[in-house]
Design an enzyme around this catalytic site. Structure first.
Site, PDB file in Angstrom:
ATOM      1  N   TRP B 347       0.809  -1.228   0.000  1.00  0.00           N
ATOM      2  CA  TRP B 347       0.000   0.000   0.000  1.00  0.00           C
ATOM      3  C   TRP B 347       0.843   1.280   0.000  1.00  0.00           C
ATOM      4  O   TRP B 347       0.306   2.361   0.148  1.00  0.00           O
ATOM      5  CB  TRP B 347      -0.933   0.010   1.219  1.00  0.00           C
ATOM      6  N   ASP B 348       2.152   1.155  -0.096  1.00  0.00           N
ATOM      7  CA  ASP B 348       3.029   2.325  -0.016  1.00  0.00           C
ATOM      8  C   ASP B 348       2.844   3.069   1.306  1.00  0.00           C
ATOM      9  O   ASP B 348       2.842   4.294   1.350  1.00  0.00           O
ATOM     10  CB  ASP B 348       2.789   3.280  -1.211  1.00  0.00           C
TER      11      ASP B 348
END
Lengths: 99, 675
Positions: B347-348
């Site tokens: 998801w960064d």
């Protein structure tokens, strides 16, 4: 009319995706209002008032007193209501002319 | 685990620092009464935060707290500008639309020292804004990565150098083109004994020089006589990306003291063998580390691997350290402990906030904010959580890499900035038509709540990659026992794209043929998919967000209990509106925000951050905004407070931010009460 058809079309799509029924119903109301307006009938105003009141009830049920959440729900329907109010004199005149 | 003192050549200097209380900071700064000769020990004391702002985060604990109290909730209404200084660093043609200076100056003695978007170093008079000196390292425009940014600098006093010797007190900057630069704080002259002519090339051991791929935007941290820095590695280009190695350099000579390559910590400690590079594509530290000078520990908030949204091809060591806070022995670079906030991050959710040191219930604590909004306090000697940590289980696995996506994740049971999951009725617009459009898009998107894994269909990631908390971090008011956190509350609408589609659309990584930086697409070469991200999920019809306000807020959390004391939207609608038109509405809406706060002992929070370009003072007790000033561009920078001649100043860099669409300016603005 176009507004109503757009709302009805998109609203039906939303229902098919499992979403809210409001938009399709409001779309039907707007289409009928448009039809009545074209006939110069005073019923157009009363029908629109009903759509507007229904919108108000729905909007309150979904988002309550959250002002920003009410912008898309109530702002333009209320602008249309004001325009309809402005139409009342010509609608009633059209009604009298028919009588 | 118990902590042992570092055994290293810097031990001498560490011990001296501890004994003399010298720490990293300037003895040269003027004492309030220059006529009184200060006692030798007093002269060697580190300059505390207050009159000065000697570290990026205020004091060495990075609490972003000022003990000053001349400006109060009662008189803040009459605050006025003391000076506006223009750095002159404005974007030329080829970098237009990429400026985001995000600069926080240091204040030491009578002067402020700061860096600009393109890494010019400037010293100005702290009371008048008059320029003392400037140094231009002439960074090439190609070196600008995601944005032209320099969040701050560090200062260091060499305890072994004689008083008045050049570079006794030095300012240290790391640049977009990956250089470490040391200048004399008083004159701006390069420190001759540092590296080559006052510079060290950080590309050493990284591999082929690709401008913009490897860049430093954060302030370096000095601890035990070494400068610790990581670098920003451009996200999502390719698996084969520059290493995330974190390195320490001797603050006097610029020599490599140690390197921490998480994939090969032993082999790479003194640099890679001839002809090799540090391990490529590993999680990096693009933000600022925090140092515990007395304990000789440095804390590194790490990001994710080079490819953010696909993970099956990551190594086991990458999986161990990505999105973790890592504690290293500052003398040797050896790991002491690490704490992971997301397992197998797709998801960064990089750790972008500088962590804060604080005493917590009688224990040495470290406060860690995160993009997913969870706030943790850990024992900083052992890494053991001091606040309750739970476990989310039976999480959605998705259909892209279900074996890789973790089915359980840690969660803070103490405090989080994350809001409840999105629902259809939170879709928004200007009229029923565009609201309907967003509701249809919501129903079409893949969304299983928090931590929905990536998909080749549009999928919703909420919170998005701007947080929760980002690089502005949080502030701590130790006097009132409050944590002050501003946060974003916006989703991302993302979609994985197949390699064929990515190629067809010309998504190519930096460093390869035709490679260029794009804002909404990441090729992720080496993984089977690229990714397209729509941060803030802007409607294709109106450019308004598809979700209803607020998009950001600020909250006060009781450190004792983790309970929310107040939580209010941050930012007005004056610059927001459909089709990018400003509505000029003075109503609070809660805008996306970037950049943190400074909290003062008198009970005020000063913060810009929001996209309405207002700088404001907020009452710490109530969350009420007491004063605002319209800036020439966005205040996406952490403000500071300091004192000159008995008068308190508050200062913010109003540089604007390209991605936040808050304009561009080179103004540094200081405020004080009227005469």
């Amino acid at each position: 009319m176009i507004l109503g058809l757009t709302l009805f079309g998109g609203g039906a799509w939303l229902i098919s995706l499992g979403g809210s029924w409001y938009y399709a119903l409001a779309g039907v109301g707007l289409v009928l209002t448009g039809v009545l307006l074209n006939h110069g009938s005073m019923k157009a105003f009363w029908l629109y008032l009903l759509v507007w009141a229904g919108t108000l009830a729905w909007a309150w049920w979904e988002s309550g007193a959250d002002g920003w959440a009410q912008v898309p729900r109530m702002l333009s329907p209320t602008v249309i209501l004001l325009l309809m109010l402005l139409c009342i004199p010509s609608l009633s005149r059209a009604g009298q002319d028919r009588n | 685990m118990t902590f042992a003192l570092p055994r290293h050549r810097h031990l001498t200097r560490c011990t001296m620092n501890a004994v003399l209380g010298l720490a990293a900071l300037p003895a040269l700064a003027q004492m309030p009464e220059p006529d009184t000769p200060p006692a030798p020990v007093a002269a060697a004391m580190p300059i505390p935060v207050g009159t000065d702002w000697p570290y990026y985060g205020g004091d060495g604990n990075a609490q972003r707290f000022s003990p000053l109290s001349q400006i109060t909730p009662g008189n803040v209404g009459s605050l006025e500008r003391a000076f506006v200084y223009h750095t002159g660093d404005l974007p030329p043609g080829d970098t237009a639309g990429k400026y985001a200076p995000e600069t926080t100056p240091l204040k030491i003695g009578d002067s402020l020292v700061l860096c600009t978007a393109m890494n010019m170093l400037i010293s100005i008079d702290a009371a008048t804004g008059e320029e003392n000196w400037r140094f231009d390292p002439e960074v090439a425009p190609e070196a600008v990565p995601y944005g032209a940014t320099c969040r701050g600098v560090a200062a260091y006093t060499d305890p072994e150098s004689p008083e008045e010797a050049p570079c006794k007190v030095r300012v240290i900057e790391a640049t977009l083109d990956a250089r470490l630069i040391a200048l004399d704080l008083g004159t701006g002259a390069p420190c001759a004994g540092f590296g080559t002519g006052g510079q060290v090339d950080l590309w050493q051991g990284i591999g082929e020089k690709v401008p913009g791929f490897y860049a430093v935007t954060a302030a370096p941290t000095v601890v035990g006589g070494v400068i610790v820095t990581g670098a920003q590695v451009k996200d999502g280009q390719a698996e084969d990306a520059p290493s995330g190695v974190v390195r320490a350099f001797d603050a006097v000579t610029g020599e490599l003291a140690w390197a921490w390559d998480l994939a090969a910590p032993e082999d790479m400690r003194n640099g890679p063998p001839e002809g090799q590079t540090y391990t490529r594509g590993t999680p990096n530290m693009w933000t600022t580390a925090t140092a515990d000078e007395a304990r000789g520990i440095v804390y590194l908030p790490l990001g994710n691997s080079a490819v953010d949204y696909y993970g099956s091809n990551r190594s086991e060591t990458e999986n161990t350290y990505a999105t973790s806070l890592v504690a290293l022995d500052a003398g040797t670079g050896e790991e002491l402990w690490h704490f992971q906030t997301v397992r197998h991050d797709v998801w960064d959710y990089d750790l972008g906030s500088q962590a804060t040191l604080l005493e917590y219930k009688g224990q040495p604590g470290i406060l860690l904010p995160s993009k997913q909004g969870d706030l943790y306090i850990l024992n900083r000697e052992t890494g053991t959580p001091l606040t309750p940590v739970g476990e989310l289980t039976e999480l959605p696995q998705g259909d892209i890499e279900p074996d890789f996506v973790a089915d359980s994740q840690p969660v803070s049971l103490w405090a989080t900035l994350r809001k409840p999951p999105l629902t259809e009725k939170r879709m928004w617009g200007f009229t029923p038509i565009d609201q309907l459009y967003c509701r249809i898009r919501f129903r079409q998107a893949v969304y299983d709540g928090y931590l929905t894994p990536p998909s080749t269909k549009n999928y919703i990631q909420y919170p998005g990659y701007t947080g929760g908390s980002d690089w502005g971090s949080v502030a701590v008011d130790p006097k009132r026992g409050l944590l002050i956190a501003n946060y974003n509350d916006i989703p991302n609408l993302n979609r994985l794209v197949t390699r064929a589609e990515a190629d067809a659309e010309g998504m190519r990584p930096l460093g390869g043929p035709g490679g260029h930086v794009t804002s909404r697409g990441q090729p992720q070469v080496g993984a089977p998919y690229g990714v397209k991200t729509n941060a803030g999920w802007r409607s294709g019809l109106t450019d308004l967000p598809c979700t209803q306000p607020p998009y950001g807020g600020i909250t006060a959390i009781d450190l004792e209990t983790g309970e929310t004391v107040w939580d209010v939207p941050l930012g007005t609608a004056r610059r927001s509106g459909p089709f990018g038109l400003p509505s000029l509405l003075p109503f609070t809406i809660g805008t996306p925000n970037n950049g943190g706060a400074v909290v003062t002992a008198s009970g005020l929070i000063f913060i810009g951050a929001a996209t309405d370009n207002l700088f404001r003072a907020i009452d710490t007790e109530t969350g009420e905004t007491l004063w605002t000033d319209a800036l020439p561009a966005g205040g996406q920078a952490n403000p500071i407070s300091y004192e000159v001649d008995g008068r308190q100043y508050v200062l913010i860099s109003a540089g604007g931010h390209h991605a936040m669409e808050t304009g561009t300016s080179d103004a540094i603005i200081a405020y004080r009460l009227p005469d």
